[in-house]
Design a protein around this motif. Structure first.
Motif, short mmCIF file in Angstrom:
data_model
loop_
_atom_site.label_atom_id
_atom_site.label_comp_id
_atom_site.label_asym_id
_atom_site.label_seq_id
_atom_site.Cartn_x
_atom_site.Cartn_y
_atom_site.Cartn_z
N UNK A 73 46.00 41.75 29.39
CA UNK A 73 44.79 42.27 28.75
C UNK A 73 43.88 42.92 29.78
N UNK A 77 42.84 46.78 29.99
CA UNK A 77 41.41 47.11 29.87
C UNK A 77 40.98 48.06 30.98
N UNK A 78 41.58 47.88 32.15
CA UNK A 78 41.24 48.74 33.28
C UNK A 78 41.83 50.14 33.10
N UNK A 231 36.90 51.12 38.35
CA UNK A 231 36.75 51.18 36.90
C UNK A 231 36.12 49.89 36.37
N UNK A 232 35.25 49.32 37.13
CA UNK A 232 34.57 48.08 36.74
C UNK A 232 35.55 46.93 36.47
N UNK A 234 36.07 44.27 38.12
CA UNK A 234 35.51 42.95 38.36
C UNK A 234 34.68 42.47 37.16
N UNK A 235 34.06 43.39 36.46
CA UNK A 235 33.27 43.04 35.29
C UNK A 235 34.20 42.72 34.11
N UNK A 236 35.23 43.54 33.98
CA UNK A 236 36.20 43.29 32.91
C UNK A 236 36.90 41.95 33.13
N UNK A 238 35.67 39.20 34.18
CA UNK A 238 34.86 38.16 33.53
C UNK A 238 34.82 38.36 32.02
N UNK A 239 34.68 39.62 31.60
CA UNK A 239 34.49 39.90 30.17
C UNK A 239 35.68 39.45 29.33
N UNK A 240 36.88 39.51 29.90
CA UNK A 240 38.03 39.07 29.12
C UNK A 240 38.37 37.60 29.41
N UNK A 241 37.44 36.87 29.96
CA UNK A 241 37.52 35.41 30.20
C UNK A 241 38.60 35.01 31.20
N UNK A 242 38.91 35.88 32.15
CA UNK A 242 39.99 35.58 33.09
C UNK A 242 39.50 35.43 34.53
N UNK A 243 38.21 35.18 34.69
CA UNK A 243 37.67 35.02 36.05
C UNK A 243 37.54 33.53 36.37
#
Lengths: 351, 351, 351, 351
Positions: A73, A77-78, A231-232, A234-236, A238-243
């Motif tokens: 995912x 997303x990236x 392409x952000x 690092x933000x994605x 977290x956003x996809x709950x994988x951090x």
């Protein structure tokens, strides 16, 4: 009715059923000495990132993740852009085995193509791009392939190159679901060079690099080619709950894996076990079995033998219409496990 | 200019920066003897589920997850219905610290309310439901509160009961983000009884139960009240990428945690450390600090002292406009760590 | 109890309650002579596009849409990038009146700011960007303002310039929800020049241009500044369900509207009616009413007078806690309608 | 080279290219007398709703919408439950022609099945439900069929009954994409009775009822069976951007359509025109053409004749590999149009 021998200590159900290699438990314990800042601001994450760049021989973006579905995912997303779809085979994990996570989280259409061997052909990319420019269709944006495939087959380096070349020609990007990439590398030369050649040197834009099926504890990573950094990601992440907050424990395992290429050794062990199992069962009458490319075998086996064997030492049905099952070896499958399992097969087939 | 003493061995930055309790590493190793089927079909997951039902004194659905953000997403995915929104405070982790994961994955609106102390008031639920029945507005469906809150405050049991009662009166459900629920339990009696009373007995419908900040390795769980079972939670578990394939290692940690309530002991240790730190710094002139309810302190501290202290032993700014910072203790914060840190505070404030 | 006079023929409830201008019905009939290809490949769409480019004095992308909510969604879909949020006021239509469409369709967080007058301040952009670079927060990507605002106030041209300048300085883009942009233009000079100055010349990146509230039949458009063309707007147009198959009938109305600026005339009529209504009611004791900037008035009016008036000729409550209601005039509000309504107000207030 | 005759006045490209029936323009004008409250709180919407309930002979929920894609999205949003997928054919409009709107707005997986004739078979439902209960797969929740299909074929009433029965047996619901439902009704008896029997009496749970392709102006509706009312349809209506503010003009058209079943007459005219076109071209050598079931023909026609004909009077390619094109008649296709088109066909084929 003959009674069954003692079942093997370890299962042939899935490499997901195997344990953690002691070296990875040590790596976790070794990262536990003191405090480290969370979310990747720690020296293990830094080392792991460096180690992956060295492995890839490229300045890749490295994102440590919890699981394989989450890795896919995040990678997509990236790579994805507006109004795009993902081209993949009808067997691909993203299309079949992720409970619709791509559609839900990415809002993306997966365009599946027919594939008898689990591999996608460059010609199928060419066919798919006939909708480019039509506003009524999502635009093919990413080709996602699995190496090895879900059917246990392998793309050659040349085949991956051809897919990347064709995709790039039409403005598409290429993602590789490498949940078992180690098994592919082990099968195709077992060197870092072969890893590089089948991934970033071939033109792959993002790779889901699997650890969990290969003796690690919930440890996966996404590697993004240099041209798709920024392409952000690092933000994605977290956003996809994988951090992972305590990322150091994931990273430390990969540091260990890449240090002396333990990740290749364990995959080699799994592949070798599959070869041995094949060699010891291929002569059985009433069993159809093909030589495994990696660590999975897909024999044809009829009832009642099949059911009896499953009850004795569980494994999964694969294509029930064709009486096909899946046997899978792992990094820790021992010769004794194989002999025990072969004994069981012999027993149920003899009846 | 006075030179700084030796910094503490452990950070006061976050409980996310702390290590894993040796007992959890042992639990992981103890689950590693042989193969177990993946995705929760294993005896550790069964034991962990039973242990949580016993803890909750209710037949809750138990879903082991990778991370806290993922837990919240999963819990909300289970509770939400069509065209609904989530009511929460302006400080809530779901609204502020999850990079928009709820909006992206759930497609849901978060309706935030002003809260000086991080707590949501039943009257704010009553205000929010004035849009019930208007088709131009999402319908308030779930109240999500954090216990303890993001400001380190606690709801009393009666307050949680009142929120649940008010929410249920309007057809809403209640989610508790319990990323640090152990610290709340430790602070309010340190018994299983108090856990039950502040959660399911109070009317809570789903709870994100945190382990990672409380000495565990990437281990979280979602508990769903019996009345909300049967909502395809297991499918959503995979769909939101929070289903660990090797679930046994997560479950085994919780089995250990719940066996003799180590989860309460470690949280008590963290809370006690915060009390000690408070006691040893409250008399400092030019430092404003309030008694901590759990394991976080939010002192007001001015520059250059603040910056110098951060450089020496890192911690986070909280509200930069008010010169407020956050100091956080962990399960493993030692008396020596506290003394060292207090020494540093004294030094920078003395200049 | 005094009996009420005859109510006005037309409502003061909303400009959405008004009819279609006969000229637009003629334009629709005029586009009906023969067949035209669907989805915008027709000469009316071409003419409408040219007319909008001339109006904007820029090579804007023009996307004809069905409704206002859909226009906003489409504009934001074009402007937003990965992991971004939208900054808007707590009164904004996208945040309050669209039943969560942005969150559901775009998966985006709306970051709302407090605003006593419905206007967003550049300083609020500066505050919002303090999360730039923090991976735990969505990144502010688009500022969305409404002109006029939902509270019937207007941004000056200088204010819009300042918002655009500040937003662009931080890499953000600016969207204007112009559901009633015609009323703003009418109020601020009633020229094409003022339209240009308050939109694309000021730096606006995308505009939802409303027609439906201004005498047209389900006719809206999204205009995208030249620098944001090429973002697959045409595909998103269909993907968010806002691509009319028989687009010519929408386009033909805009061709008519822009031909002699009927769109400004009708808006001027509505604004003038509001001024007249204000002038005729401002002296009433026990009614607090402010001079309208456009076509909406927000008087404070107490019960039972308010309820009696609503029952007689319906209008909406606005802020029930403050006893505030909304009266709205339309392009077709006649002097007789105003006189009748004022008569009713006088009657209920006299009791 | 023979020169071409005068082309027909109207196109054979699509019924989407046809105009509005004068009766519908009159209905719009007739709804324009005065103000009506927006968003469906008006007497035309009430009448239209009643008219649809009478047509359906059931207390259906009626939601007037802007477009066909939006109707499908709304219907599916109402029917779908957690973690579900939609089963449909590889030709279905939702899967092929909506630019991924279902995936983006609903976050749903579309599971497509092979279909040589555009029709879905009950046996394909039985095959699809083999994943029921497996957490790695979305759960088949809705069967979506098109009547007529995208290939111009028709389901018999018995076939729709069988699909509904099979779907319901496995807990699934049935959606019908009736963008051209009028043409199906016209072809299968042209009575209200046949409409009822092929929809709600057969067990259909939601229907997208098309008007736009059948002589109306951007007018579509979603009808929901009584057993699926109460699922917040009205809120979803707005949330998916398909709630017309000036709904009365959409409703008034349907009031007119259902008053004396003009909707069936216009569809009958289109179907009859297709029959006539077939009759007049079937004897042409070098043209393969099958009898149309509704208003579309799919002849096989080779170049250069095909290209020359398209240039003269445009129509779409259908399956370029098979040299198949689509000719489509409309409610307003005249005998003169047919004769002119046939003349063109004769000319290009004669060369």
């Amino acid at each position: 009715m003959v009674s069954m021998p003692e079942p093997p200590q370890r299962l042939f159900a899935s490499d997901n059923a195997s344990g953690i290699h002691p070296q990875y438990l040590e790596a976790i314990a070794g990262a536990n000495a003191t405090h480290e800042l969370a979310y990747g601001v720690d020296r293990f994450t830094q080392s792991g990132t460096n180690a992956f760049c060295a492995l890839a021989d490229a300045d890749v973006d490295v994102l440590f993740t919890f699981g394989g579905t989450g890795s896919n995912i995040l990678a997509l997303a990236i790579l994805l852009e507006r109004a795009e779809s993902v081209l993949c085979t009808e067997w691909s994990h993203i299309a079949v085995d992720e409970t619709g996570a791509p559609e839900r989280i990415l809002g993306v259409k997966l365009q599946t193509v027919v594939s008898p061997d689990g591999k996608l052909q460059p010609a199928q990319i060419v066919s798919a791009v006939n909708v480019l420019g039509s506003i009524h269709h999502t635009q093919p944006g990413v080709v996602s392939i699995s190496q090895p495939t879900e059917l246990g087959t392998l793309y050659s380096i040349a085949e991956i190159q051809a897919i990347c070349q064709t995709a790039h020609q039409y403005g598409m990007r290429v993602h590789v679901d490498g949940a078992r990439i180690a098994n592919a590398v082990a099968a195709m030369g077992a060197t870092r060079d072969v890893f590089q050649k089948m991934t970033f040197a071939a033109g792959v834009d993002a790779l889901s690099f699997g650890g969990t099926k290969n003796a690690m504890l919930n440890a996966e990573a996404v590697l993004v080619a240099p041209q798709y950094r920024g392409r952000r990601a690092q933000y994605l992440h977290k956003q996809v709950t994988q951090l992972p907050s305590k990322m150091r424990y994931t990273a430390a395992q990969f540091v260990r894996a890449l240090d002396d290429d333990l990740w290749i050794s364990t995959a080699t062990a799994a592949n070798t076990a599959a070869q041995t199992l094949f060699r010891k069962t291929k002569e059985f009458k009433s069993l159809q079995i093909d030589m495994p490319a990696v660590n999975s075998l897909f024999p044809i086996m009829h009832n009642p033998a099949k059911a009896k064997l499953q009850e004795w030492s569980f494994f999964w049905d694969w294509d029930i219409n064709r009486h096909q099952v899946r046997w899978m070896t792992s990094w820790d499958t021992s010769p004794a496990d194989i002999d025990a399992f072969v004994g069981g097969v012999a027993t149920v087939l003899a009846e």
